[in-house]
Design an enzyme around this catalytic site. Structure first.
Site, PDB file in Angstrom:
ATOM      1  CB  SER A  14      -0.955  -0.040   1.193  1.00 36.91           C
ATOM      2  OG  SER A  14      -1.950   0.936   1.081  1.00 36.91           O
ATOM      3  CG  ASP A  17      -6.941  -2.965  -2.935  1.00 33.64           C
ATOM      4  OD1 ASP A  17      -7.545  -2.184  -2.180  1.00 33.64           O
ATOM      5  OD2 ASP A  17      -5.706  -3.114  -2.892  1.00 33.64           O
ATOM      6  CG  HIS A  31      -5.816  -2.433   0.896  1.00 29.70           C
ATOM      7  ND1 HIS A  31      -5.169  -2.005  -0.244  1.00 29.70           N
ATOM      8  CD2 HIS A  31      -5.195  -1.800   1.934  1.00 29.70           C
ATOM      9  CE1 HIS A  31      -4.214  -1.148   0.082  1.00 29.70           C
ATOM     10  NE2 HIS A  31      -4.207  -1.010   1.389  1.00 29.70           N
TER      11      HIS A  31
END
EC number: 3.1.-.-
Length: 398
Positions: free
Chosen positions: A246, A333, A372
């Site tokens: 991320s 995601d 995610h």
């Protein structure tokens, strides 16, 4: 009541009929008033009282309804005013955007002692602290391969540092925003990587967890560089891989670009749920949905990010990276759209800097529900890593 009223009415009729002086408009009005009183008296008190009570109840209900509508209008105007005011507040105070990007003040899970990784199920992990710069201290976890967990019991920091020179490869993990190095999904990934025979070194950037300092893109990148150099001094010829997740992918590409420019690249770079750059990610983030079509969205929300010195330009960095690249992204995601990961791959794959290295993109179908941060659950992950990084050889016992 009726007997007393009838003579009065009859007498009044006689006077009116006989042409008494009271005849005329005034007399007519008096006559109508007398008739009304007579009717009320004849009707009695019974039926009139319920009608009056019903009228009063209706008035009270209407009053309450008007009060409710007024309060709802006040709430609506307040929300609308707040909706319009927030963009101006963010524009005037760019630091707000920086806090929303880093979210370092969100410490989850709460009430964990980062000095005790064993409380998170990592009983073959050592906690230590490094100092990248003056007035900056960062907390580090070093998890040895699972096959060493028995030998690791009760060992001190020196033993863990010496273990880095074993024949097991090392992964430097750079986490995303919010939380700490003790986040649940992060701990689960450490366990998976450790079970595959990797050392896992991770840390909290300055301002996260128990690390001391003020967050910034430059500072986060420098922290990562310091930890990488610390590992290289102790790892000998063992492979060192960098894994970013991320927001950590932005730190990872910043770091690897810098390492490549000084001609000390890592052995491979793994990007999990990456974006292209922070502007595109901010525009695609679910938090931006209610403002995405707001007039001047870029000026209000995106320009303050850039003015705060935050770019995390993965799309530019990959053009200057010369090592193998693996991108992992789940189609479902909700935080970093799958399309941004695919776009980054399409930028990197034809880049001349990768002509001597492999670039691979691994999608995870939305039916798997990895979203995610749950790619670590994939039963295919060990095979993917073995094929991309090469199977780890068993190391000597410490």
């Amino acid at each position: 009541m009726r007997k007393r009223t009838e003579p009065v009415a009859l007498e009044h009729e006689r006077r009116t009929a006989s042409g008494s002086p009271s005849a005329g408009p005034a007399a007519a009005a008096l006559d109508a008033d007398c008739r009304l009183k007579q009717n009320l008296c004849l009707a009695g008190p019974g039926p009139a009282e319920p009608r009056c009570a019903a009228d009063a109840g209706m008035k009270r209900a209407l009053g309450r309804r008007k009060g409710l509508c007024f309060r709802l209008r006040k709430i609506l105007f307040f929300v609308l005013g707040l909706y319009v005011a927030i963009p101006f507040l963010i524009k005037l105070c760019p630091g707000i955007q920086a806090k929303l990007i880093f979210l370092n003040f969100v410490r989850v899970p709460y009430f964990i002692d980062l000095k005790r990784p064993q409380d998170q199920g990592l009983n073959h992990t050592c906690n230590y602290y490094l100092q990248p710069e003056e007035d900056v201290t960062i907390g580090v976890w070093h998890t040895v391969p699972t096959v060493w967990w028995k030998n690791a019991q009760g060992k001190d920091q020196m033993w863990y540092e010496d273990a880095l020179s074993s024949s097991h490869p090392i992964i430097l993990y750079l986490h995303g925003n919010a939380g700490t190095r003790g986040g649940d999904h992060r701990v689960e990934l450490y366990k998976v990587l450790s079970s595959l025979g990797y050392h896992v070194v991770t840390f909290d950037y300055r301002g996260w967890g128990d690390s001391v300092g003020t967050p910034s893109e430059r500072g986060m990148t420098y922290d990562a560089l310091h930890v990488f150099d610390w590992i290289k001094v102790r790892s000998g010829d063992n492979p060192v891989y960098i894994w970013g997740h991320s927001l950590g992918t932005g730190v990872a590409t910043n770091l690897v670009r810098r390492l490549c420019e000084r001609e000390t690249p890592p052995d491979a770079l793994i990007l999990e749920s990456p974006f292209t750059n922070i502007r595109e990610e901010a525009k695609s983030h679910p938090f931006s949905v209610i403002y995405r079509y707001f007039p001047g969205f870029d000026w209000f929300f995106l320009d303050p990010i850039t003015s705060s010195g935050i770019q995390f330009a993965n799309d530019e960095n990959v053009k200057h990276i010369s090592c193998s690249l693996l991108i992992l992204h789940a189609e479902d995601d909700p935080v970093v759209p799958f399309q941004l990961g695919r776009k980054l791959y399409n930028i990197a794959a034809p880049s001349r800097s990768f002509r001597d290295f492999k670039v691979q993109f691994i999608p995870f179908h939305s039916d798997l529900g990895y979203r995610h941060k749950y790619i670590y659950k994939s039963p295919e992950l060990p095979r993917i890593l073995r094929e991309f990084l090469g199977k780890s050889e068993p190391g000597r016992q410490h």
